[in-house]
Design a protein around this motif. Structure first.
Motif, PDB file in Angstrom:
ATOM      1  N   ALA A 110     -13.132  -8.317   4.134  1.00  0.00           N
ATOM      2  CA  ALA A 110     -12.409  -7.056   4.010  1.00  0.00           C
ATOM      3  C   ALA A 110     -11.172  -7.074   4.905  1.00  0.00           C
ATOM      4  O   ALA A 110     -11.195  -7.604   6.014  1.00  0.00           O
ATOM      5  N   GLN A 111     -10.105  -6.503   4.400  1.00  0.00           N
ATOM      6  CA  GLN A 111      -8.847  -6.427   5.143  1.00  0.00           C
ATOM      7  C   GLN A 111      -8.209  -5.067   4.926  1.00  0.00           C
ATOM      8  O   GLN A 111      -8.430  -4.406   3.911  1.00  0.00           O
ATOM      9  N   LEU A 112      -7.396  -4.690   5.884  1.00  0.00           N
ATOM     10  CA  LEU A 112      -6.548  -3.521   5.759  1.00  0.00           C
ATOM     11  C   LEU A 112      -5.115  -4.034   5.699  1.00  0.00           C
ATOM     12  O   LEU A 112      -4.678  -4.767   6.595  1.00  0.00           O
ATOM     13  N   VAL A 113      -4.378  -3.703   4.645  1.00  0.00           N
ATOM     14  CA  VAL A 113      -3.052  -4.242   4.402  1.00  0.00           C
ATOM     15  C   VAL A 113      -2.069  -3.100   4.279  1.00  0.00           C
ATOM     16  O   VAL A 113      -2.348  -2.089   3.628  1.00  0.00           O
ATOM     17  N   VAL A 114      -0.901  -3.247   4.905  1.00  0.00           N
ATOM     18  CA  VAL A 114       0.198  -2.298   4.740  1.00  0.00           C
ATOM     19  C   VAL A 114       1.298  -3.034   3.996  1.00  0.00           C
ATOM     20  O   VAL A 114       1.820  -4.043   4.475  1.00  0.00           O
ATOM     21  N   ALA A 115       1.628  -2.531   2.795  1.00  0.00           N
ATOM     22  CA  ALA A 115       2.646  -3.148   1.952  1.00  0.00           C
ATOM     23  C   ALA A 115       3.700  -2.103   1.616  1.00  0.00           C
ATOM     24  O   ALA A 115       3.405  -0.913   1.517  1.00  0.00           O
ATOM     25  N   GLU A 116       4.944  -2.570   1.454  1.00  0.00           N
ATOM     26  CA  GLU A 116       6.050  -1.658   1.139  1.00  0.00           C
ATOM     27  C   GLU A 116       6.648  -2.044  -0.209  1.00  0.00           C
ATOM     28  O   GLU A 116       6.899  -3.218  -0.472  1.00  0.00           O
ATOM     29  N   GLY A 122       9.434  -0.167  -3.130  1.00  0.00           N
ATOM     30  CA  GLY A 122      10.220   0.952  -3.637  1.00  0.00           C
ATOM     31  C   GLY A 122      10.390   2.082  -2.644  1.00  0.00           C
ATOM     32  O   GLY A 122      10.429   3.244  -3.035  1.00  0.00           O
ATOM     33  N   GLY A 123      10.473   1.777  -1.350  1.00  0.00           N
ATOM     34  CA  GLY A 123      10.685   2.812  -0.343  1.00  0.00           C
ATOM     35  C   GLY A 123       9.424   3.556   0.048  1.00  0.00           C
ATOM     36  O   GLY A 123       9.478   4.560   0.749  1.00  0.00           O
ATOM     37  N   ILE A 124       8.268   3.087  -0.401  1.00  0.00           N
ATOM     38  CA  ILE A 124       6.998   3.724  -0.064  1.00  0.00           C
ATOM     39  C   ILE A 124       6.089   2.673   0.552  1.00  0.00           C
ATOM     40  O   ILE A 124       6.008   1.549   0.080  1.00  0.00           O
ATOM     41  N   ARG A 125       5.420   3.069   1.637  1.00  0.00           N
ATOM     42  CA  ARG A 125       4.442   2.184   2.273  1.00  0.00           C
ATOM     43  C   ARG A 125       3.055   2.558   1.784  1.00  0.00           C
ATOM     44  O   ARG A 125       2.688   3.720   1.739  1.00  0.00           O
ATOM     45  N   TYR A 126       2.288   1.544   1.438  1.00  0.00           N
ATOM     46  CA  TYR A 126       0.935   1.717   0.943  1.00  0.00           C
ATOM     47  C   TYR A 126      -0.035   1.087   1.937  1.00  0.00           C
ATOM     48  O   TYR A 126       0.147  -0.059   2.332  1.00  0.00           O
ATOM     49  N   VAL A 127      -1.047   1.844   2.329  1.00  0.00           N
ATOM     50  CA  VAL A 127      -2.128   1.307   3.146  1.00  0.00           C
ATOM     51  C   VAL A 127      -3.240   0.992   2.161  1.00  0.00           C
ATOM     52  O   VAL A 127      -3.762   1.871   1.473  1.00  0.00           O
ATOM     53  N   GLU A 186     -13.926  -7.748  -1.499  1.00  0.00           N
ATOM     54  CA  GLU A 186     -14.363  -8.553  -2.638  1.00  0.00           C
ATOM     55  C   GLU A 186     -14.461  -7.707  -3.903  1.00  0.00           C
ATOM     56  O   GLU A 186     -14.291  -8.198  -5.007  1.00  0.00           O
ATOM     57  N   LYS A 187     -14.719  -6.427  -3.733  1.00  0.00           N
ATOM     58  CA  LYS A 187     -14.911  -5.535  -4.882  1.00  0.00           C
ATOM     59  C   LYS A 187     -13.598  -5.075  -5.502  1.00  0.00           C
ATOM     60  O   LYS A 187     -13.582  -4.584  -6.607  1.00  0.00           O
ATOM     61  N   GLY A 188     -12.495  -5.198  -4.779  1.00  0.00           N
ATOM     62  CA  GLY A 188     -11.216  -4.768  -5.324  1.00  0.00           C
ATOM     63  C   GLY A 188     -10.262  -4.284  -4.255  1.00  0.00           C
ATOM     64  O   GLY A 188     -10.456  -4.498  -3.061  1.00  0.00           O
ATOM     65  N   ILE A 189      -9.227  -3.577  -4.710  1.00  0.00           N
ATOM     66  CA  ILE A 189      -8.196  -3.048  -3.822  1.00  0.00           C
ATOM     67  C   ILE A 189      -8.166  -1.539  -4.008  1.00  0.00           C
ATOM     68  O   ILE A 189      -8.081  -1.042  -5.130  1.00  0.00           O
ATOM     69  N   ASP A 190      -8.234  -0.819  -2.901  1.00  0.00           N
ATOM     70  CA  ASP A 190      -8.185   0.638  -2.931  1.00  0.00           C
ATOM     71  C   ASP A 190      -6.989   1.116  -2.121  1.00  0.00           C
ATOM     72  O   ASP A 190      -6.714   0.588  -1.040  1.00  0.00           O
ATOM     73  N   VAL A 191      -6.286   2.136  -2.626  1.00  0.00           N
ATOM     74  CA  VAL A 191      -5.182   2.737  -1.885  1.00  0.00           C
ATOM     75  C   VAL A 191      -5.784   3.751  -0.923  1.00  0.00           C
ATOM     76  O   VAL A 191      -6.395   4.730  -1.327  1.00  0.00           O
ATOM     77  N   VAL A 192      -5.611   3.492   0.366  1.00  0.00           N
ATOM     78  CA  VAL A 192      -6.154   4.376   1.398  1.00  0.00           C
ATOM     79  C   VAL A 192      -5.184   5.508   1.670  1.00  0.00           C
ATOM     80  O   VAL A 192      -5.569   6.672   1.762  1.00  0.00           O
ATOM     81  N   ASP A 193      -3.874   5.179   1.774  1.00  0.00           N
ATOM     82  CA  ASP A 193      -2.875   6.193   2.098  1.00  0.00           C
ATOM     83  C   ASP A 193      -1.506   5.699   1.645  1.00  0.00           C
ATOM     84  O   ASP A 193      -1.290   4.488   1.492  1.00  0.00           O
TER      85      ASP A 193
END
Length: 143
Positions: A84-90, A92-97, A102-109
């Motif tokens: 499991a990892q926590l990733v911050v990606a940017e 289009g001018g928006i940051r996604y946490v 293993e089960k997938g990717i969820d948008v936290v914030d």
């Protein structure tokens, strides 16, 4: 069936064959234009005739505009244990946490990305905070 009816049937068959042949020809030319990656209709006009067409009409044929591709920037990543990892990606001018497991990717914030000035202030303050605690600024702490 007299001679006039036979002649009309023959004309209809020849006309239908001409239309089908034209459609097949144009279809192949359009496929060539699409395969070249440019304007799909560019395959309809032969390149030799294009110069004469420009000279006659005075028109310039501009290349098709290409879509701008946005880049996804990885701002930060930290492991949470296991896979499991926590990733911050940017993007289009928006940051996604994002929570990645293993089960997938969820948008936290999500939040609006900070401006360049704000981002540089945050980097400096994080480096200063790590130095104040006696940690290396490039090292990440395991959770």
């Amino acid at each position: 069936m007299n001679g006039d009816d036979l002649l009309q049937v023959l004309r209809t068959v020849v006309s239908l064959a001409a239309v089908l042949g034209l459609l097949l020809f144009l279809g192949k030319r359009l496929q060539k234009g699409q395969a070249a990656g440019g304007n799909p209709f560019a395959g309809l006009v032969p390149r030799r005739g294009l110069g004469r067409l420009r000279a006659i009409t005075g028109l310039r044929i501009a290349p098709a505009p290409r879509a701008k591709t946005e880049k996804i920037t990885l701002v930060a990543r930290t492991g949470l244990g296991g896979k499991a990892q926590l990733v911050v990606a940017e993007f289009g001018g928006i940051r996604y946490v994002l929570g990645v497991s293993e089960k997938g990717i969820d948008v936290v914030d999500t939040q609006e990305a900070p401006s360049v000035d704000e981002a540089s202030e945050n980097v400096i303050s994080l480096a200063d905070a790590g130095a104040a605690r006696g940690e290396d600024a490039g090292a990440s702490s395991a959770a």
